[in-house]
Design an enzyme around this catalytic site. Sequence first.
Site, mmCIF file in Angstrom:
data_model
loop_
_atom_site.group_PDB
_atom_site.id
_atom_site.type_symbol
_atom_site.label_atom_id
_atom_site.label_comp_id
_atom_site.label_asym_id
_atom_site.label_seq_id
_atom_site.Cartn_x
_atom_site.Cartn_y
_atom_site.Cartn_z
ATOM 1 N N HIS A 132 1.477 5.468 -1.917
ATOM 2 C CA HIS A 132 1.067 6.416 -2.563
ATOM 3 C C HIS A 132 2.257 7.103 -3.281
ATOM 4 O O HIS A 132 2.962 7.754 -2.359
ATOM 5 C CB HIS A 132 0.380 7.546 -1.879
ATOM 6 C CG HIS A 132 -0.860 7.340 -1.110
ATOM 7 N ND1 HIS A 132 -2.329 7.558 -1.658
ATOM 8 C CD2 HIS A 132 -1.052 6.365 -0.108
ATOM 9 C CE1 HIS A 132 -3.054 6.586 -0.925
ATOM 10 N NE2 HIS A 132 -2.335 6.111 0.325
ATOM 11 N N HIS A 182 0.955 -1.268 0.033
ATOM 12 C CA HIS A 182 -0.076 0.146 0.106
ATOM 13 C C HIS A 182 0.812 1.389 -0.014
ATOM 14 O O HIS A 182 1.518 1.582 1.024
ATOM 15 C CB HIS A 182 -0.859 0.054 1.208
ATOM 16 C CG HIS A 182 -1.796 1.159 1.327
ATOM 17 N ND1 HIS A 182 -3.051 1.009 1.325
ATOM 18 C CD2 HIS A 182 -1.812 2.549 1.158
ATOM 19 C CE1 HIS A 182 -3.590 2.099 1.369
ATOM 20 N NE2 HIS A 182 -2.909 2.847 1.246
ATOM 21 N N HIS A 218 -4.265 -0.347 6.080
ATOM 22 C CA HIS A 218 -3.956 0.371 7.148
ATOM 23 C C HIS A 218 -4.679 0.260 8.567
ATOM 24 O O HIS A 218 -5.455 1.404 8.862
ATOM 25 C CB HIS A 218 -3.653 1.751 6.792
ATOM 26 C CG HIS A 218 -4.713 2.459 5.956
ATOM 27 N ND1 HIS A 218 -6.050 2.301 6.181
ATOM 28 C CD2 HIS A 218 -4.674 2.933 4.813
ATOM 29 C CE1 HIS A 218 -6.884 2.720 5.418
ATOM 30 N NE2 HIS A 218 -5.846 3.268 4.175
ATOM 31 N N LYS A 264 -9.562 -0.399 -5.613
ATOM 32 C CA LYS A 264 -9.636 0.108 -4.089
ATOM 33 C C LYS A 264 -10.855 0.830 -4.032
ATOM 34 O O LYS A 264 -11.379 1.679 -4.868
ATOM 35 C CB LYS A 264 -8.545 1.119 -4.208
ATOM 36 C CG LYS A 264 -8.334 2.225 -3.087
ATOM 37 C CD LYS A 264 -7.666 1.333 -1.822
ATOM 38 C CE LYS A 264 -7.985 2.094 -0.446
ATOM 39 N NZ LYS A 264 -7.022 2.903 0.017
ATOM 40 N N ASP A 324 1.394 2.829 3.693
ATOM 41 C CA ASP A 324 0.626 3.701 3.390
ATOM 42 C C ASP A 324 1.576 4.871 3.367
ATOM 43 O O ASP A 324 1.054 6.087 3.796
ATOM 44 C CB ASP A 324 -0.474 3.780 4.496
ATOM 45 C CG ASP A 324 -1.589 4.937 4.143
ATOM 46 O OD1 ASP A 324 -1.643 5.140 2.968
ATOM 47 O OD2 ASP A 324 -2.334 5.266 4.874
ATOM 48 N N HIS A 332 -10.717 1.044 2.094
ATOM 49 C CA HIS A 332 -10.398 2.024 3.241
ATOM 50 C C HIS A 332 -11.393 1.788 4.036
ATOM 51 O O HIS A 332 -12.439 2.272 3.687
ATOM 52 C CB HIS A 332 -10.318 3.451 2.181
ATOM 53 C CG HIS A 332 -9.791 4.571 3.482
ATOM 54 N ND1 HIS A 332 -8.694 5.123 3.482
ATOM 55 C CD2 HIS A 332 -10.586 5.179 4.613
ATOM 56 C CE1 HIS A 332 -8.722 5.992 4.621
ATOM 57 N NE2 HIS A 332 -9.827 5.817 5.175
#
Length: 374
Positions: free
Chosen positions: A37, A35, A196, A121, A269, A158
């Site tokens: 970004h 995970h 997360h 996602k 994350d 999420h």
Amino acid sequence: MNRERPSSDTLPDQRARENADSPRRLVLRRPDDFHVHLRDGLMLNALVNATARQFGRAIVMPNLDPPVTTAAGAEAYRSRILAALGEQDDFKPLMTVYLTDNTKTPDLEAGFKAGVLTAAKFYPAHATTNSALGVTDLRNLYGVFNAMERLKMPLLVHGEVSDPDVDVFDREKAFIDRYLAKLVNAFPALKIVLEHITTEEAVDFVVAAGPNVGATITPHHLSINRNSMFHGGLRPHFYCLPILKREHHRLALRRAATSGNPKFFLGTDSAPHDISTKQNGCACAGIFNADVAMQVYAQVFEEEASLDRLETFAAEHGARFYGLPLNQGRIALEKTGSIVSAEFPAGKSRIVPFKAGSAISWSFVGKVADEHHS
Ligand code: DOR
Ligand code: ZN
């Protein structure tokens, strides 16, 4: 606020616990980040190379602005990531698509079968950064979930409600109670990763669910609790979503990560934001940890006297959950303390890393030849 004061990102109990029997050097199978970004544009180059230095593969989040909502969009983003990879061309980005109320099953299915998409996602609308186009009602996607269950395509969740009436610290638990339990019952074979995780309730839910339900755990949720956000003033660099929780939740996450249970695996994350949008009247959520990720995980596992379980958590459980082969290379970490740099430059942006200015006990050496395992 007193800016001279050292940041409180190490809890006193952690400082006290040093395992005298720990090895000085760790050689591990090259890990994966399930995970991350990586953003886009000018930032991408520095970010992808920071992640590629530590990890063999990474599940890349699609919450760009605008988000990556189609297989073609994911393919184009993958090309930009590969172009930004300098010398480190042995890194493999695993692409995801951002589900919306209008996601088309045939596009998802074709993208997955072609190997462009690894997962999809799910962001509840308005739950976090760039989630305005997220799903307004899970029931809108039941056709998509049906197809994903059949395809064995993982659904990445999420897990927070965006209901403003729910206290921000209770939003993960509310999501599990209101939606996730029902989703798991409705699609008993759907591969789901609760991303997360931050609470004891999430740990318990994942443990109790079938082998098709797993979870990622970040370095920051293992290292600090919500007090860090308010230590001596308001500290925006510790603000992320799902938000840091109470100490007993952190301890539950540490037990889960170090338990050896294959449902729990590494997902940083890492979510960078420019310093101007963090040190701001309305700070963005996200903690950038890509350059210290393995060092921090090693510290946590060492404090829990579980260094022997770091490799499976970081390099095996996630790959097995996703049905991927294990990485063949090795990385090394050494027990030489260092101070994390105050800033990480990325294009025109300046990013404050997790533990900036703080001492960490492990250093990341890099890729190494296949030495005898520690
Ligand atoms: O803290 C976060 N930052 N949580 C998210 O879910 C999104 C992320 C981001 O993209 O900045
Ligand atoms: Zn994220």
